[in-house]
Scaffold this motif. Structure first.
Motif, PDB file in Angstrom:
ATOM      1  N   ASP A  44      68.750 -40.168 -10.538  1.00  0.00           N
ATOM      2  CA  ASP A  44      68.257 -41.134  -9.927  1.00  0.00           C
ATOM      3  C   ASP A  44      67.934 -42.731 -10.560  1.00  0.00           C
ATOM      4  O   ASP A  44      67.635 -42.415 -11.613  1.00  0.00           O
ATOM      5  CB  ASP A  44      66.396 -40.635  -9.415  1.00  0.00           C
ATOM      6  N   SER A  45      68.927 -43.466 -10.081  1.00  0.00           N
ATOM      7  CA  SER A  45      68.819 -44.613 -10.712  1.00  0.00           C
ATOM      8  C   SER A  45      67.496 -45.465 -11.170  1.00  0.00           C
ATOM      9  O   SER A  45      67.353 -46.279 -11.949  1.00  0.00           O
ATOM     10  CB  SER A  45      70.013 -45.647 -10.083  1.00  0.00           C
ATOM     11  N   LYS A  46      66.662 -45.202 -10.031  1.00  0.00           N
ATOM     12  CA  LYS A  46      65.461 -45.907 -10.332  1.00  0.00           C
ATOM     13  C   LYS A  46      64.536 -45.078 -11.523  1.00  0.00           C
ATOM     14  O   LYS A  46      63.470 -45.646 -11.970  1.00  0.00           O
ATOM     15  CB  LYS A  46      64.531 -45.766  -8.971  1.00  0.00           C
ATOM     16  N   GLN A  47      64.759 -43.927 -11.928  1.00  0.00           N
ATOM     17  CA  GLN A  47      64.147 -43.144 -12.685  1.00  0.00           C
ATOM     18  C   GLN A  47      65.529 -42.710 -14.020  1.00  0.00           C
ATOM     19  O   GLN A  47      65.523 -41.506 -14.053  1.00  0.00           O
ATOM     20  CB  GLN A  47      63.666 -42.152 -12.266  1.00  0.00           C
ATOM     21  N   PRO A  48      66.165 -43.433 -14.486  1.00  0.00           N
ATOM     22  CA  PRO A  48      67.028 -43.002 -15.517  1.00  0.00           C
ATOM     23  C   PRO A  48      66.752 -42.156 -16.587  1.00  0.00           C
ATOM     24  O   PRO A  48      67.676 -41.518 -16.989  1.00  0.00           O
ATOM     25  CB  PRO A  48      67.569 -44.286 -16.048  1.00  0.00           C
ATOM     26  N   ALA A  49      65.342 -42.138 -16.855  1.00  0.00           N
ATOM     27  CA  ALA A  49      64.816 -41.460 -18.057  1.00  0.00           C
ATOM     28  C   ALA A  49      64.602 -39.924 -17.765  1.00  0.00           C
ATOM     29  O   ALA A  49      64.440 -39.146 -18.465  1.00  0.00           O
ATOM     30  CB  ALA A  49      63.822 -41.847 -18.724  1.00  0.00           C
ATOM     31  N   ALA A  50      64.649 -39.786 -16.424  1.00  0.00           N
ATOM     32  CA  ALA A  50      64.400 -38.497 -15.681  1.00  0.00           C
ATOM     33  C   ALA A  50      65.351 -37.361 -15.943  1.00  0.00           C
ATOM     34  O   ALA A  50      66.445 -37.953 -15.757  1.00  0.00           O
ATOM     35  CB  ALA A  50      63.870 -38.466 -14.267  1.00  0.00           C
ATOM     36  N   GLU A  51      65.148 -36.283 -16.061  1.00  0.00           N
ATOM     37  CA  GLU A  51      66.260 -35.354 -16.170  1.00  0.00           C
ATOM     38  C   GLU A  51      66.953 -35.209 -14.873  1.00  0.00           C
ATOM     39  O   GLU A  51      66.410 -34.976 -13.864  1.00  0.00           O
ATOM     40  CB  GLU A  51      65.613 -33.906 -16.779  1.00  0.00           C
ATOM     41  N   PRO A  52      68.232 -35.060 -15.069  1.00  0.00           N
ATOM     42  CA  PRO A  52      68.887 -34.859 -13.720  1.00  0.00           C
ATOM     43  C   PRO A  52      69.050 -33.473 -13.301  1.00  0.00           C
ATOM     44  O   PRO A  52      68.902 -32.361 -14.028  1.00  0.00           O
ATOM     45  CB  PRO A  52      70.476 -35.470 -13.936  1.00  0.00           C
ATOM     46  N   LEU A  53      68.948 -33.411 -11.903  1.00  0.00           N
ATOM     47  CA  LEU A  53      69.127 -31.969 -11.621  1.00  0.00           C
ATOM     48  C   LEU A  53      70.476 -31.430 -11.579  1.00  0.00           C
ATOM     49  O   LEU A  53      71.187 -32.341 -11.579  1.00  0.00           O
ATOM     50  CB  LEU A  53      68.730 -31.716  -9.956  1.00  0.00           C
ATOM     51  N   ARG A  54      70.590 -30.257 -11.785  1.00  0.00           N
ATOM     52  CA  ARG A  54      72.160 -29.528 -11.768  1.00  0.00           C
ATOM     53  C   ARG A  54      72.409 -28.883 -10.555  1.00  0.00           C
ATOM     54  O   ARG A  54      71.639 -27.871 -10.289  1.00  0.00           O
ATOM     55  CB  ARG A  54      72.307 -28.781 -13.236  1.00  0.00           C
ATOM     56  N   PHE A  55      73.692 -28.880 -10.096  1.00  0.00           N
ATOM     57  CA  PHE A  55      74.188 -28.199  -9.072  1.00  0.00           C
ATOM     58  C   PHE A  55      75.431 -27.550  -9.233  1.00  0.00           C
ATOM     59  O   PHE A  55      76.371 -28.020 -10.090  1.00  0.00           O
ATOM     60  CB  PHE A  55      74.379 -29.067  -7.851  1.00  0.00           C
ATOM     61  N   THR A  56      76.000 -26.487  -8.598  1.00  0.00           N
ATOM     62  CA  THR A  56      77.223 -26.137  -8.830  1.00  0.00           C
ATOM     63  C   THR A  56      77.736 -26.733  -7.633  1.00  0.00           C
ATOM     64  O   THR A  56      77.289 -27.296  -6.661  1.00  0.00           O
ATOM     65  CB  THR A  56      77.446 -24.538  -8.457  1.00  0.00           C
ATOM     66  N   SER A  57      79.293 -26.704  -7.722  1.00  0.00           N
ATOM     67  CA  SER A  57      79.993 -27.205  -6.551  1.00  0.00           C
ATOM     68  C   SER A  57      79.755 -27.008  -5.152  1.00  0.00           C
ATOM     69  O   SER A  57      79.550 -27.806  -4.272  1.00  0.00           O
ATOM     70  CB  SER A  57      81.817 -27.472  -6.560  1.00  0.00           C
ATOM     71  N   GLU A  58      79.631 -25.698  -5.148  1.00  0.00           N
ATOM     72  CA  GLU A  58      78.978 -24.895  -3.588  1.00  0.00           C
ATOM     73  C   GLU A  58      77.608 -25.497  -3.351  1.00  0.00           C
ATOM     74  O   GLU A  58      77.511 -25.796  -2.168  1.00  0.00           O
ATOM     75  CB  GLU A  58      79.109 -23.488  -3.766  1.00  0.00           C
ATOM     76  N   GLU A  59      76.679 -25.777  -4.227  1.00  0.00           N
ATOM     77  CA  GLU A  59      75.404 -26.019  -4.008  1.00  0.00           C
ATOM     78  C   GLU A  59      75.435 -27.582  -3.445  1.00  0.00           C
ATOM     79  O   GLU A  59      74.919 -28.115  -2.456  1.00  0.00           O
ATOM     80  CB  GLU A  59      74.530 -26.021  -5.043  1.00  0.00           C
ATOM     81  N   LEU A  60      76.298 -28.348  -4.089  1.00  0.00           N
ATOM     82  CA  LEU A  60      76.610 -29.811  -3.567  1.00  0.00           C
ATOM     83  C   LEU A  60      76.965 -29.940  -2.333  1.00  0.00           C
ATOM     84  O   LEU A  60      76.636 -30.399  -1.394  1.00  0.00           O
ATOM     85  CB  LEU A  60      77.466 -30.561  -4.570  1.00  0.00           C
ATOM     86  N   ALA A  61      78.043 -29.054  -1.779  1.00  0.00           N
ATOM     87  CA  ALA A  61      78.411 -28.992  -0.452  1.00  0.00           C
ATOM     88  C   ALA A  61      77.762 -28.476   0.502  1.00  0.00           C
ATOM     89  O   ALA A  61      77.176 -28.891   1.554  1.00  0.00           O
ATOM     90  CB  ALA A  61      79.708 -28.014  -0.534  1.00  0.00           C
TER      91      ALA A  61
END
Length: 74
Positions: A44-61
């Motif tokens: 999230d660009s508004k919270q750059p210090a927050a840990e990004p969520l992680r996804f597989t390609s299938e989950e993104l789709a």
């Protein structure tokens, strides 16, 4: 294919995040980076210090998130 729990073991310190905005970027944008062969980090660009969520390609789709919209190749 990575197990979803293993995604958080991947090092993202050198990841290059691309931004996609749904509206005015002053409201914040979603950031996405490839962090492995079948792994992505979503931030999230508004919270750059927050840990990004992680996804597989299938989950993104399944979530309807297309890396191409971010200028990233699949």
């Amino acid at each position: 294919m990575l197990d979803g729990t293993k995604l958080y073991d991947l090092d993202i310190s050198g990841a290059s995040f691309a931004k996609a905005c749904g509206g005015p970027c002053t409201e914040g944008c979603v950031t996405l980076a490839r962090i492995g062969d079948d792994a992505w980090a979503l931030g999230d660009s508004k919270q750059p210090a927050a840990e990004p969520l992680r996804f597989t390609s299938e989950e993104l789709a399944v979530a309807g998130i297309d890396p191409v919209r971010f200028g990233l190749s699949v």
